[in-house]
Design a protein around this motif. Structure first.
Motif, short mmCIF file in Angstrom:
data_model
loop_
_atom_site.label_atom_id
_atom_site.label_comp_id
_atom_site.label_asym_id
_atom_site.label_seq_id
_atom_site.Cartn_x
_atom_site.Cartn_y
_atom_site.Cartn_z
N GLY A 164 0.81 -1.21 0.00
CA GLY A 164 0.00 0.00 0.00
C GLY A 164 0.85 1.26 0.00
O GLY A 164 1.98 1.26 0.48
N PRO A 204 -5.20 1.74 -1.04
CA PRO A 204 -6.16 0.73 -0.61
C PRO A 204 -7.57 0.97 -1.16
O PRO A 204 -8.06 2.10 -1.20
CB PRO A 204 -6.13 0.84 0.91
CG PRO A 204 -4.75 1.34 1.20
CD PRO A 204 -4.45 2.30 0.09
N PRO A 234 -3.01 3.31 4.14
CA PRO A 234 -2.23 2.09 3.96
C PRO A 234 -1.42 1.81 5.22
O PRO A 234 -0.93 2.74 5.87
CB PRO A 234 -1.30 2.41 2.78
CG PRO A 234 -1.16 3.89 2.82
CD PRO A 234 -2.47 4.42 3.35
#
Length: 123
Positions: free
Chosen positions: A8, A54, A60
């Motif tokens: 992420g 995300p 993230p």
């Protein structure tokens, strides 16, 4: 067996630049970019690192115990990639060194979003 691994990010442009710069010596580039996710590698059918915002729009977060490991062709290349990662803003998580005598040489960093990375050579 691994096609790609995803980490992420909170800044797509920064993450894409980090991984492209980190692996430029291997010819890595953004192969697929669909906005909130981009896949970086050397070509179709080879392992890739994917960076994404995300899907749930939450921040993230790096996983506890999660690490992405990248192979190197030599111990010297481990040293080079580790130094390059630090020069690109990564933080140190373990300098290059022999971890398992005569078997595993590795170095560890955290990328710009805190994801843990390993660069290694079985040697």
């Amino acid at each position: 067996m691994i096609g790609y691994t995803t980490v992420g990010t909170s800044d797509m442009a920064r993450a894409k630049q980090f991984y492209c710069d980190l692996f430029e010596s291997k010819g890595a580039k953004v192969l697929i970019d669909s906005g909130r996710i981009a896949m970086i590698g050397t070509g179709g059918g080879t392992p890739m690192i994917s960076v994404c915002e995300p899907y749930n729009k939450e921040a993230p977060t790096p996983g506890n115990g999660v690490m992405v490991a990248f192979t190197a062709d030599s111990k010297e290349e481990v040293d080079e990639i580790y130094a390059k990662a630090l020069s690109l803003g990564a933080t140190d998580e373990g300098a290059p060194g022999q971890r398992i005598p005569d078997r595993f040489y590795g170095a560890y960093v955290r990328d710009l979003d805190g994801n843990k990375l390993c660069f290694f050579k079985f040697a």
